[in-house]
Design an enzyme around this catalytic site. Structure first.
Site, PDB file in Angstrom:
ATOM      1  N   GLY A  68      31.398  43.641  48.240  1.00  0.00           N
ATOM      2  CA  GLY A  68      31.847  43.679  46.799  1.00  0.00           C
ATOM      3  C   GLY A  68      33.313  43.263  46.814  1.00  0.00           C
ATOM      4  O   GLY A  68      33.604  42.020  47.181  1.00  0.00           O
ATOM      5  N   LEU A  69      34.362  44.023  45.974  1.00  0.00           N
ATOM      6  CA  LEU A  69      35.645  43.806  45.766  1.00  0.00           C
ATOM      7  C   LEU A  69      35.437  42.185  45.689  1.00  0.00           C
ATOM      8  O   LEU A  69      36.616  40.988  45.598  1.00  0.00           O
ATOM      9  CB  LEU A  69      36.617  43.612  47.651  1.00  0.00           C
ATOM     10  CG  LEU A  69      36.993  44.901  47.943  1.00  0.00           C
ATOM     11  CD1 LEU A  69      37.601  44.260  49.763  1.00  0.00           C
ATOM     12  CD2 LEU A  69      37.575  45.214  47.335  1.00  0.00           C
ATOM     13  N   CYS A  70      35.094  41.958  44.399  1.00  0.00           N
ATOM     14  CA  CYS A  70      35.107  40.843  43.430  1.00  0.00           C
ATOM     15  C   CYS A  70      34.797  41.467  41.884  1.00  0.00           C
ATOM     16  O   CYS A  70      34.462  40.795  41.128  1.00  0.00           O
ATOM     17  CB  CYS A  70      33.530  40.106  43.854  1.00  0.00           C
ATOM     18  SG  CYS A  70      32.153  40.935  44.114  1.00  0.00           S
ATOM     19  N   GLY A  71      35.900  41.967  41.600  1.00  0.00           N
ATOM     20  CA  GLY A  71      36.064  42.589  40.376  1.00  0.00           C
ATOM     21  C   GLY A  71      34.309  42.600  39.369  1.00  0.00           C
ATOM     22  O   GLY A  71      33.847  43.486  39.936  1.00  0.00           O
TER      23      GLY A  71
END
Lengths: 299, 140
Positions: free
Chosen positions: A89-92
């Site tokens: 994750g952590l990708c908008g």
């Protein structure tokens, strides 16, 4: 009013977060560079192959090879939707976009769908909601190889040939630029005969000579059958490989942008908090002075 | 119908685009033997063999080693989709020579059929590479 110590603590916490997001941005940027190189160098081959195949497929009888055949709609026809998301994750909105597009496709089309899931995020989403899953591939993005694409392509081809799926769609993020990704929904099987559909000729008249340029068939060496036996599976593999590379590059691009925004936001937050903290400190000092002065006056 | 005067040659390998130029003549190693292509050639789809491909621009000939893939010929266009392709001046003769030796050794002692087939292909590839590399040296 929060105390000075609480404010200092919060500022320190935000600073730590900022350091993490900054580091993640750097890592994503360097990984992006490699992924971008790979996708850019893989594109010409995939694009040329697609062009050749579209032009060849429009001239031959689809019954020459099972992978070209468009099947008659059946009541129990199924579509295999291969959804390519990231492992992390952590990708908008990278993963959300793909999942949404795949979900919309499943809802819009009356055919029941089976899913092929590439990437942990998509797997988690769909598996939790009890969709029928044909296969899943997780953790291949750490070291993406052609063999991974081959395995996925083979599964898709087998499902198609066995009649388990009458159509295979691929949903993935295409890498447009570092700033933009575009969700692509693409029909992998049966092989789309682009220019036939585009000109709208529909089922071609068999009479030769009606349209000289479209009617000229190829010479085949060795035989048409043998060429298609080699060309079509390879074509599917290349398209899957390209989709994986695109998705991989798009993932790092999205992550880099998201982490950049996060770093900026935390800088802004630190600014506001520092300002607030200074105000609180000043108020405390002023209060103390007033206390001292009024204490002195009282003497 | 007027015949085209030139061919647009496009060679792509799995990991890059090698050549995209206007040429006068091409010779391609097809699965059933080498064939030449001049402008106006009839549409043809062929499987590639391990071999040496050359194309001519005016008087100048360029050599490329290719291995496996497909060639699509149209009257004004040739598209080569190769699994492996290298221009003559990119080939490292020392490496190709080492590969040749390795393949020969394996071929000499291997008994299992599958292994022998792979070694044979490796040998073929290295031989073609060496041959193409020699062309580069002659020209320069």
């Amino acid at each position: 009013m929060p105390s000075l110590i609480d404010l200092r603590r919060r500022i320190r916490a935000v600073k730590n977060t900022q350091q993490i997001t900054k580091a993640m941005k750097m890592v994503a940027a360097s990984k992006l560079r490699r992924a971008q190189e790979r996708v850019l160098s893989a594109r010409p081959y995939a694009v040329q192959m697609q062009r050749v195949l579209a032009s060849v497929a429009s001239r031959v009888d689809p019954s020459i090879h099972p992978l070209l055949a468009v099947r008659e709609p059946r009541s129990n026809a199924r579509t295999l939707v291969v959804t390519i998301t990231g492992d992390k994750g952590l990708c908008g909105s990278f993963n959300t976009n793909v999942i949404k597009a795949a979900g919309a496709y499943i809802v819009e089309h009356p055919m029941p769908c089976t899913l092929g899931l590439v990437g942990r995020k998509g797997r988690d989403f769909f598996a939790r909601r009890g969709f029928a899953v044909l296969f899943e591939q997780i953790g291949i993005f750490q070291k993406l190889r052609y063999d991974d694409a081959r395995a996925i392509a083979q599964t898709a081809v087998e499902a198609f040939l066995s009649g388990e799926a009458d159509r295979v769609m691929v949903v993935y993020n295409e890498f447009r630029s570092v700033m933009t990704q575009r969700v692509v929904v693409y029909q992998l099987l049966p092989v789309a005969r682009a220019d036939v559909d585009a000109t709208g000729t529909g089922p071609r008249p068999i009479s030769p000579g009606s349209d000289p340029t479209a009617q000229i068939d190829y010479l085949y060496e060795p035989s048409a059958q043998e060429i298609f036996n080699q060309l079509l599976p390879r074509y599917i593999e290349v398209q899957v490989y390209r989709a994986l590379l695109e998705s991989n590059a798009a993932f790092f691009a999205a992550q880099m942008t998201a982490m950049d925004t996060a770093t900026k936001n935390s800088a802004e937050m630190i600014g506001t908090l520092t300002l607030y903290m200074n105000k609180v400190r000043q108020a405390a000092i002023t209060r103390e002075i007033i206390e001292v002065v009024s204490g002195a006056e009282a003497l | 119908m007027t015949l085209p005067q030139h061919l647009q040659l496009h060679i792509v390998s799995a990991d890059r685009s090698l050549v995209n130029e206007t040429v006068d003549e091409v010779e391609v190693p097809g699965a059933e033997g080498y064939f030449g292509v001049l402008p106006g050639h009839t549409a043809l789809l062929a499987v590639l063999q391990v071999g040496e491909l050359w194309y001519r621009q005016g008087q100048e000939k360029h050599y490329v080693s290719v291995a496996f893939g497909f060639a699509e010929v149209q009257p004004d266009r040739v598209t080569i989709l190769a699994q492996i392709a290298e221009k003559a001046d990119e080939i490292d003769p020392a490496r190709a020579g080492a590969a040749k030796k390795r393949a020969e050794e394996r071929l000499a002692k291997s008994t299992v059929d599958m292994d022998a087939e792979r070694a044979r292909i490796a040998l073929l590839k290295s031989l073609i590479r060496l041959q193409v590399a020699t062309r580069a040296r002659i020209r320069s």
